[in-house]
Design a protein around this motif. Structure first.
Motif, short mmCIF file in Angstrom:
data_model
loop_
_atom_site.label_atom_id
_atom_site.label_comp_id
_atom_site.label_asym_id
_atom_site.label_seq_id
_atom_site.Cartn_x
_atom_site.Cartn_y
_atom_site.Cartn_z
N ILE A 56 -2.79 3.37 -5.97
CA ILE A 56 -1.87 3.21 -4.83
C ILE A 56 -2.50 3.68 -3.52
O ILE A 56 -1.95 3.41 -2.44
CB ILE A 56 -0.54 3.95 -5.06
N GLN A 57 -3.66 4.33 -3.58
CA GLN A 57 -4.37 4.65 -2.35
C GLN A 57 -4.77 3.37 -1.61
O GLN A 57 -4.95 3.40 -0.39
CB GLN A 57 -5.63 5.47 -2.67
N THR A 58 -4.85 2.27 -2.34
CA THR A 58 -5.16 0.99 -1.71
C THR A 58 -4.08 0.61 -0.71
O THR A 58 -4.35 -0.02 0.32
CB THR A 58 -5.31 -0.11 -2.77
N GLY A 59 -2.84 0.97 -0.99
CA GLY A 59 -1.76 0.70 -0.05
C GLY A 59 -1.97 1.42 1.27
O GLY A 59 -1.75 0.85 2.35
N ALA A 60 -2.43 2.67 1.19
CA ALA A 60 -2.74 3.42 2.41
C ALA A 60 -3.91 2.79 3.15
O ALA A 60 -3.94 2.74 4.39
CB ALA A 60 -3.06 4.87 2.05
N MET A 61 -4.88 2.27 2.41
CA MET A 61 -6.03 1.62 3.03
C MET A 61 -5.60 0.38 3.82
O MET A 61 -6.07 0.13 4.93
CB MET A 61 -7.04 1.25 1.94
N PHE A 62 -4.68 -0.40 3.26
CA PHE A 62 -4.20 -1.59 3.97
C PHE A 62 -3.48 -1.21 5.27
O PHE A 62 -3.48 -1.98 6.24
CB PHE A 62 -3.27 -2.41 3.08
N ALA A 63 -2.88 -0.02 5.30
CA ALA A 63 -2.25 0.44 6.53
C ALA A 63 -3.29 0.65 7.63
O ALA A 63 -3.06 0.31 8.80
CB ALA A 63 -1.49 1.74 6.27
N VAL A 64 -4.46 1.19 7.26
CA VAL A 64 -5.54 1.37 8.23
C VAL A 64 -6.05 0.01 8.71
O VAL A 64 -6.29 -0.20 9.90
CB VAL A 64 -6.69 2.19 7.62
N ILE A 65 -6.22 -0.93 7.78
CA ILE A 65 -6.68 -2.26 8.16
C ILE A 65 -5.70 -2.90 9.14
O ILE A 65 -6.11 -3.52 10.14
CB ILE A 65 -6.86 -3.14 6.91
N TRP A 66 -4.43 -2.76 8.89
CA TRP A 66 -3.43 -3.34 9.79
C TRP A 66 -3.45 -2.65 11.15
O TRP A 66 -3.41 -3.31 12.19
CB TRP A 66 -2.04 -3.25 9.18
#
Length: 282
Positions: A56-66
């Protein structure tokens, strides 16, 4: 109270852990440490739970990308033609490599030995005192700022931050805390160190998530899809709010508050473990 938390539906537990991940991933307080503690409290433990907490850390990563989508798009567009984009991408790659090397070499041993609440609490406390020491150096003018933005970083600076990030393999240390505080020690401004920590999170979190999902793929089934989907969505939105807030916070504040929080939280865990008022082994 503990029994009620253990009795929560699985999707509710996934949502709770998603919020915990998103709110703590980019703060210098250790998302992994908080996930281990939260998982223990709600009775969500075992190999699949450990994998869930990584994925689920990937979800946090997508927040940075956005949040940084414009900068990332400019870098991708200029990767073959613009020196600025090439240098930035190379620095992120250089900083990422040490985590791969040390993670593959020591990751399994660290998970077996240290992924428990009491070692996390100790790491939280030690890390809190490290932050206080670094901030004290800043206030006394003992750490001159050489780099005020991420585009001024050299390959050597990136390597130093990559090595600093390796300390975050110890749960409770904090990936963002290790890179931000390490960056401040190496001459980066608080804002530059924070922003580079965000960018470095992208390959680090994706790599960790993909590696754990593949390594423990035999544990997965179609029934797990809703659980992972809920965790990822809650992690994304809570992380997006956190990144938006933190990048403004560091403009006018230091990290001493987070240090005292780490110390206090770690002491509470140790005290409750010693007295038996909370069963942290569950």
């Amino acid at each position: 109270m503990i029994e009620l938390l253990h009795a929560l539906p699985l999707l509710a537990k996934a949502a709770i852990l998603g919020v915990v991940e998103g709110l703590t991933e980019f703060l210098p307080i250790s998302s992994t440490g908080h996930l281990i503690l939260a998982s223990s409290l709600i009775g969500f433990t075992g190999e699949k739970a450990n994998m869930f907490n990584v994925v689920i850390q990937t979800g946090a990563m997508f927040a940075v990308i956005w949040y940084y989508r414009k900068r990332i798009a400019e870098t991708v567009a200029g990767i073959f033609s613009e020196r600025r984009a090439q240098r930035f991408a190379l620095n992120v790659l250089i900083a990422f490599i040490p985590a791969v090397v040390f993670g593959l070499a020591f990751g399994s041993w660290i998970k077996d030995a240290l992924f428990r609440p009491v070692p996390v609490a100790i790491a939280l406390i030690v890390g809190g005192f490290v932050i206080l020491w670094v901030e004290s150096r800043q206030r006394r003018g003992l750490a001159a700022v050489r780099i005020h933005d991420v585009d001024s970083m050299t390959a050597a600076d990136a390597l130093r931050l990559g090595l600093a990030q390796c300390f975050a393999l110890i749960p409770g240390t904090s990936r963002s805390g290790a890179t931000i505080i390490g960056g401040m020690l190496f001459g980066l401004s608080r804002r530059a160190a924070t922003e580079f920590s965000f960018f470095l999170a992208i390959p680090t979190l994706v790599g960790a998530g993909v590696y754990d999902a593949w390594k423990y793929r035999d544990l997965l089934s179609a029934q797990d899809v809703p659980m992972f989907a809920v965790g990822l969505v809650f992690a994304f939105f809570s992380a997006l709010a956190c990144v938006h807030w933190l990048i403004r916070w560091v403009a006018t504040h230091d990290f001493r508050g987070f240090a005292w929080y780490r110390i206090a939280f770690g002491l509470v865990v140790l005290a409750t473990a010693a007295t038996g008022s909370v069963d942290w082994t569950a």
